[in-house]
Design a protein around this motif. Structure first.
Motif, mmCIF file in Angstrom:
data_model
loop_
_atom_site.group_PDB
_atom_site.id
_atom_site.type_symbol
_atom_site.label_atom_id
_atom_site.label_comp_id
_atom_site.label_asym_id
_atom_site.label_seq_id
_atom_site.Cartn_x
_atom_site.Cartn_y
_atom_site.Cartn_z
ATOM 1 N N PRO A 271 0.879 -1.137 0.043
ATOM 2 C CA PRO A 271 0.014 -0.030 0.024
ATOM 3 C C PRO A 271 0.711 1.329 0.005
ATOM 4 N N VAL A 272 2.042 1.310 0.692
ATOM 5 C CA VAL A 272 2.900 2.336 0.848
ATOM 6 C C VAL A 272 3.479 2.638 -0.517
ATOM 7 N N PHE A 273 3.936 1.894 -1.219
ATOM 8 C CA PHE A 273 4.750 1.990 -2.540
ATOM 9 C C PHE A 273 3.623 2.197 -3.651
ATOM 10 N N ALA A 274 2.239 1.979 -3.611
ATOM 11 C CA ALA A 274 1.318 1.897 -4.565
ATOM 12 C C ALA A 274 0.533 3.143 -4.315
ATOM 13 N N LYS A 275 0.499 3.479 -2.908
ATOM 14 C CA LYS A 275 -0.148 4.811 -2.577
ATOM 15 C C LYS A 275 -1.758 4.357 -2.766
ATOM 16 N N THR A 337 -4.342 -4.907 -4.785
ATOM 17 C CA THR A 337 -3.871 -3.763 -4.199
ATOM 18 C C THR A 337 -3.367 -2.775 -5.013
ATOM 19 N N LEU A 338 -2.484 -3.210 -6.226
ATOM 20 C CA LEU A 338 -1.875 -2.363 -6.987
ATOM 21 C C LEU A 338 -2.784 -1.742 -8.071
ATOM 22 N N TYR A 339 -4.121 -2.217 -8.375
ATOM 23 C CA TYR A 339 -4.952 -1.758 -9.151
ATOM 24 C C TYR A 339 -5.092 -0.004 -9.189
ATOM 25 N N LYS A 340 -4.599 0.448 -10.161
ATOM 26 C CA LYS A 340 -5.169 1.960 -10.107
ATOM 27 C C LYS A 340 -4.100 2.566 -9.040
ATOM 28 N N GLY A 341 -3.021 2.430 -8.718
ATOM 29 C CA GLY A 341 -2.076 2.918 -7.715
ATOM 30 C C GLY A 341 -1.310 3.613 -8.320
ATOM 31 N N SER A 342 -0.366 4.002 -7.596
ATOM 32 C CA SER A 342 0.901 5.017 -8.095
ATOM 33 C C SER A 342 2.098 4.241 -7.674
ATOM 34 N N ILE A 343 2.654 3.443 -8.361
ATOM 35 C CA ILE A 343 3.481 2.461 -8.086
ATOM 36 C C ILE A 343 4.809 2.912 -8.107
ATOM 37 N N GLN A 344 5.691 2.999 -7.152
ATOM 38 C CA GLN A 344 7.007 3.517 -7.149
ATOM 39 C C GLN A 344 7.718 2.076 -6.759
ATOM 40 N N TYR A 529 -4.831 5.263 2.290
ATOM 41 C CA TYR A 529 -3.995 5.794 1.200
ATOM 42 C C TYR A 529 -5.336 6.031 0.201
ATOM 43 N N GLY A 530 -4.746 6.579 -0.932
ATOM 44 C CA GLY A 530 -5.640 7.046 -2.236
ATOM 45 C C GLY A 530 -6.083 8.314 -1.996
ATOM 46 N N ASN A 531 -6.133 9.236 -2.899
ATOM 47 C CA ASN A 531 -6.563 10.397 -2.973
ATOM 48 C C ASN A 531 -7.616 10.654 -3.939
ATOM 49 N N GLU A 532 -8.444 9.878 -4.621
ATOM 50 C CA GLU A 532 -9.375 9.903 -5.440
ATOM 51 C C GLU A 532 -10.814 10.750 -4.558
ATOM 52 N N GLN A 533 -11.035 11.682 -5.562
ATOM 53 C CA GLN A 533 -12.268 12.406 -5.055
ATOM 54 C C GLN A 533 -13.434 11.791 -5.060
ATOM 55 N N HIS A 534 -14.173 11.485 -4.153
ATOM 56 C CA HIS A 534 -15.432 10.730 -4.279
ATOM 57 C C HIS A 534 -16.780 11.798 -4.671
ATOM 58 N N ALA A 535 -17.538 11.136 -5.716
ATOM 59 C CA ALA A 535 -18.446 12.100 -5.826
ATOM 60 C C ALA A 535 -19.476 12.233 -4.938
#
Lengths: 535, 312, 199
Positions: A271-275, A337-344, A529-535
């Motif tokens: 989760p940390v590296f996929a945010k 967990t990696l799906y639609k993440g920001s993977i470092q 984690y996760g910063n997607e804006q919910h509608a």
């Protein structure tokens, strides 16, 4: 008496301040040094084994020397390295920090368990390499009777050492279980716990419940050799197969003491590296418990061709398949967990992804071993050797390295060289697969394990495996060298370089002696984690 | 190099290899599917910058239910398939020829019904099912014929069994696969599957005069009279102080507590060593001395072979 | 030279929290003890199933009187231990010391009786290697004896501390936990006695 938060735990110098320290971080670090020492030692034995198997016939050591080498390798890797492995090192260091406690529940007991470990390890090593007048142990780490009753080597002292190590393991497990039950910070509910803590909890339960059984088994073996009692001796009415049953009742769950914490480490890193929030938190947490529970009922699959009754064979086969399901669930959750993440893809993440990759191989190759018809052929062949090295090295050791790289800045307050860490990772990944992939094929071809010499038809694959083994060994030296270089010369690390939300990253690096000036209050779970804006 | 799977040497082996291939297909599919997705995600969602938008998905119950149920069904299918084929591996055909195998550090010894003894080389007629009755003289061993896909541990004081049938003439390896000490890797042997003529020749081979000896059953018959078994156990079916030996092997005996057992090698061995362990209904305990430690493993095997000849 | 964080410089713990941790820790430890003996009990039932007559025969050689006597001795000791715990909770110093001493005395009786039981057997050549029954017998009772010895040192420690007045209404955790351990030792014997001597 009270400490200021500006003195961190690494500042104390001198033997006394470490060897008599009750601080969980120092104990964890001492454990780390100890297990890595034995890891290198046992690894050298493995190199000797692979050297000998480069080609058919006697190469460098004779047949007895070879038997000693694989016994040394197995016994030290299992009892001295991998069982204490992650829980006693990373677990000791992280557990109180992660749940917001100043220390474990019983700090003195924690130190005692380290002393017991040192004592047991000293006895095992001294007797493995032969006390005066006794030959080097040559029974294999499994110590099967009647061979271990008849062998002229130092079975009693080794067994005694392992028996003592068992206490260390039990005390660590007991300590962790009480700590997790009683020492959580306010607001740190069970369902907010980091998954590494869940994994440690499940592993602790196994340590508590399974270790006493091997304790009594080893005690019986000692009595058998010294007083001639007849539990495992057929001529007295005993049963040599009973030893196998007792032994695997412990040693199979122990596989999960090894792998569960590694799974926990991976669940922290992803989760940390996929945010991203971990996918299916509860499923992962409960599947750890499920695996721990089921692991107690599958020992019989080590005895599929041992003359056990047909009825028990198929029951154990069915139960063994039951372990596959929680394991599969974990793998699917990690990948999702990696799906639609920001993977470092930093080195801890590389190790975590490699863990998933290698663990799918480890888990899937368990299928033909759990299936009765196919296990008959593969039992005690190189297929089994490859399978459990994929779990233990590809799983636990890769998990340990993932965790070491991940928490390195927190533990030492320094950073290692990331570029070299990645080079080391790829060396290990290639070397490891080159060693053990050929062994799966050797297994299908019928190459038995623990063979000093072999027929020409197996020569090519053994040669490949040996070359891979040497790359594998070199990779470890490179990786450990890089980490040691980081401890000495690394640049100072920030408080939270990876951007984790877990509690251990809220304290300075390295942490102050008492961890938290004030016990923190927890308001949310660890994986927000996760910063997607919910509608 | 020979084919690793489907060598076509035995029918049972082919069945086993089908299970192997079935599982290999499942393994390959799952491995490729999982890791393709893993690697795709790793590449597709690589971090582009600190402001990447990431989803806040915490789970999906439907998806999780699906990937719990499907693996459950798959492993159940594998389990059932495995058990079915394995069931055949555990049931020797009626017409199987039994050969006694003894494992010692570090050699195999084979004894045929006619008393012929072979070390390390097991000669069998091709196309004939062979049942091995195995016991160890010292530590654990394991008897493995990789080409025919059979293996079973060889244990002291307990008979274990396996059966195989080599369909074609040929020579196959025997390995010991349970670690047994210094020469473990040299505890090898060969199975020689002979064609009808070669087998005939081998059977008729005039034995070396010095090697002429009694068959196990004949030796067993001598032991039967030497130890006075006939005093209590008749061979003609009439009950005496103890149960008759006639048709004993394979008979279903019931005990005072109502339980029953089908007589096999291990039951007879137990009854010789510890006669009071199980008392057949209608007989009195404490009539027979315990032969634990009196008879060698070889003697017991011989006696059992003699008893087998009393079946009609 | 010693700095904070070493063995004798433990950071302060909340006594109530420490007591609760200690108690849960002891319960978990008792679970490990049960499993330790569990292995032996499993072996007992397996061998008894395989060799019923060996077990009958072996059992008949055991002295039922001495076994029964030891059972009574342990039950009484468990009772006095419970009294000691009660006294500690109420802060009754004298009663605590007296009951701990009685428990210790009974434990000693147990060992003496055991000595009279084992001595003649061993001198008559009935040893742990005689047969599988006596392997089980010596192993289980021997391991139990070891636990009695550990329990005695535990109680001895409690007694020494009680004499110094360490236990009172607010600090009785030690006695309580010692009591838990001693009851376990007692319960294991209560299982061993009928299994070995009577059945």
């Amino acid at each position: 008496m009270s400490t200021q938060s500006d003195t961190h735990y690494l500042e104390a110098k001198g033997f006394y301040n470490w060897f008599f320290s009750v601080d969980h971080k120092r104990i964890g670090l001492m454990y780390l040094a100890a297990i890595l020492f034995f890891f290198v030692l046992a690894g050298m034995a493995a190199m000797l084994v692979r050297l000998e198997l480069l080609a058919p016939g006697e190469q460098f050591i004779d047949r007895h020397g070879y038997n000693v080498a694989f016994t040394l390798h197995g016994a030290m890797m299992v009892f001295l390295f991998i069982v204490p492995g992650i829980p006693a090192t990373l677990g000791n260091f992280c557990l109180p920090l992660m749940i917001g406690a100043k220390d474990v529940a019983f700090p003195r007991l924690n130190l005692l368990s380290f002393w017991i470990y040192v004592l047991g390890a000293a006895i095992v090593v001294m007797s493995l390499i032969g006390p005066p007048g006794e030959a080097w142990l040559d029974t294999g780490w499994t110590l099967y009777t009647p061979y271990s009753v008849e062998s002229s080597s130092g079975v009693i002292p080794v067994t005694l050492g392992v028996f003592i190590l068992g206490f260390s393991s039990i005390l660590t497990g007991l300590n962790f279980a009480v700590t997790i039950h009683k020492m959580r910070a306010p607001g740190m509910t069970w369902h907010r716990l980091p998954l590494f803590v869940w994994a440690l909890y499940s592993a602790s339960l196994i340590q508590i419940l399974a270790t006493p059984v091997v304790g009594i088994t080893l005690l019986l073996l000692i009595m058998e050799r010294s007083f001639g009692i007849g539990f495992f001796t057929a001529s007295l009415g005993g049963d040599p197969i009973l030893f196998e049953n007792f032994f695997w009742f412990y040693s199979h769950p122990v596989v999960y003491i090894m792998i569960l914490p590694a799974m926990g480490v991976v669940a922290e890193i992803l989760p940390v590296f996929a945010k991203k929030p971990i996918f299916g938190y509860r499923a992962i947490a409960y599947s750890s418990l499920a695996i721990a529970l089921v692991s107690f009922f599958v020992w019989g699959h080590h005895l599929f061709v041992s003359g056990m009754s047909n009825w028990s064979r198929w029951v154990f086969s069915l139960l063994t398949f039951a372990v596959a399901i929680p394991t599969a669930i974990k793998v699917f959750n990690w990948i999702s967990t990696l799906y639609k993440g920001s993977i470092q893809l930093d080195s801890p993440m590389l190790y975590a992804c490699a863990f998933i990759f290698l663990f799918t191989i480890a888990g899937l190759t368990g299928l033909p071993l759990a299936t009765l018809a196919t296990d008959v052929h593969l039992h005690d062949t190189y297929f089994v050797v490859a399978h459990f090295h994929y779990t233990m090295q590809g799983g636990t050791v890769i998990g340990l390295l993932a965790g070491l790289h991940f928490w390195f800045p927190k533990i030492f307050g320094k950073m290692y060289n990331e570029k070299r860490a990645r080079v080391g990772f790829w060396m290990l990944f290639v070397g490891f697969n080159a060693t053990f992939m050929p062994q799966f094929i050797l297994g299908y071809m019928g190459m038995p394990r623990r063979y000093f010499d072999y027929l020409d038809q197996f020569a090519d694959l053994h040669f490949m495996s040996s070359i891979g083994g040497f790359v594998n060994g070199l990779a470890y030296l490179f990786i450990l060298g890089n980490l040691i270089h980081g401890i000495i010369k690394g640049t100072a690390a920030e408080k939270n370089p990876h951007g984790s939300l877990s509690l251990e990253w809220t304290v300075p690096s390295p942490p102050p002696l008492t961890n938290f000036d004030e016990i923190p209050e927890v308001h949310d779970w660890t994986y927000g984690y996760g910063n997607e804006q919910h509608a | 190099m020979d084919k690793i799977l489907f060598n076509g040497l035995s029918e049972l082996g082919t069945h086993v290899d089908r299970v192997h291939v079935f599982i290999i297909a499942i393994m390959a599919f799952c491995f490729i599917a999982c890791n393709a997705v893993l690697i795709y995600f790793m590449l597709r969602y690589r971090r582009k910058g600190p402001d990447d938008v990431t989803a806040s998905i915490k789970g999906n119950h439907l998806l999780e239910a699906v990937w719990t149920i499907i693996p459950t069904i798959v492993v159940l299918i594998v389990f059932v398939y495995g058990v079915r084929v394995w069931g055949d591996m555990r049931k020797p055909p009626e017409n199987a020829m039994t050969i006694n195998v003894t494992g010692v550090q570090w050699a195999w010894r084979f004894e045929y019904p006619d008393g012929r003894i072979e070390a390390e080389d097991l000669y069998v007629p091709a196309g004939q099912p062979i049942r091995l009755n195995m016991v160890s003289n010292d530590v654990l061993h394991s008897f493995f014929i990789p080409e025919l896909r059979v293996k079973e541990d060889v244990v002291p004081s307990q008979y274990t069994h396996l059966w195989f049938q080599a369909d074609y003439e040929g020579v196959y390896n025997i390995f010991c696969t349970e670690y047994c000490g210094d020469n473990h890797s040299y505890m090898l042997g060969k199975v020689h599957a002979l064609g009808p003529e070669a087998w005939d020749r081998w059977v008729r081979r005039v034995p070396d005069p010095d090697a002429v000896q009694l068959s196990p059953a004949e030796r067993g018959a001598k032991l039967y009279s030497k130890w006075g078994c006939l005093g209590c156990h008749s061979t003609d079916g009439s009950p005496n102080i103890g149960p008759t030996f006639k048709n004993l092997m394979g008979r279903s005996e019931s005990f005072a507590d109502g339980s029953t057992v089908v007589v096999d090698e291990n039951y007879i061995m137990e009854s010789i060593k510890q006669p009071n362990a199980k008392i057949v209904a209608g007989f009195k305990p404490d009539q027979m001395p315990a032969f634990e430690g009196q008879l060698s493993q070889q003697d017991i095997t011989d006696l059992i072979d003699y008893i087998k000849t009393l079946n009609e | 030279m010693s700095e904070p964080g070493t063995f004798f410089h433990l950071h302060e713990e909340d006594p109530v929290e420490a007591y609760e941790n200690f108690k849960l820790g002891m319960w978990i430890f008792l679970a490990t003890e049960v499993l330790l003996f569990g292995g032996l009990f499993a072996a007992y039932f397996i061998f008894k199933f395989i060799w019923p007559t060996v077990f009958e025969d072996g059992s008949s050689h055991l002295n039922k009187f001495m076994g029964g006597l030891n059972t009574l001795v342990l039950i009484f000791s468990s009772f006095s231990m419970a009294m000691a715990v009660d006294a500690a909770q109420r802060g009754q110093q004298k009663k605590l010391v007296r009951n701990l001493a009685i428990t210790l005395f009974f434990a000693l009786c147990f060992i003496v009786v055991k000595g009279f039981e084992w001595g003649p057997k061993l001198s008559h050549g009935i040893t742990p290697g005689s047969d599988v029954f006596f392997s089980v017998y010596y192993m289980t009772t021997g391991l139990h004896l070891l636990h009695v010895l550990v329990g005695m040192s535990f109680i001895g420690l409690l007694l020494a501390r009680a004499l110094k007045g360490r236990y009172h209404e607010e600090n009785f955790g030690g006695v309580e936990i010692g009591g838990l351990y001693w009851h376990l030792v007692d319960i294991i014997w209560i299982f061993l006695f009928p299994l070995l001597y009577l059945i």
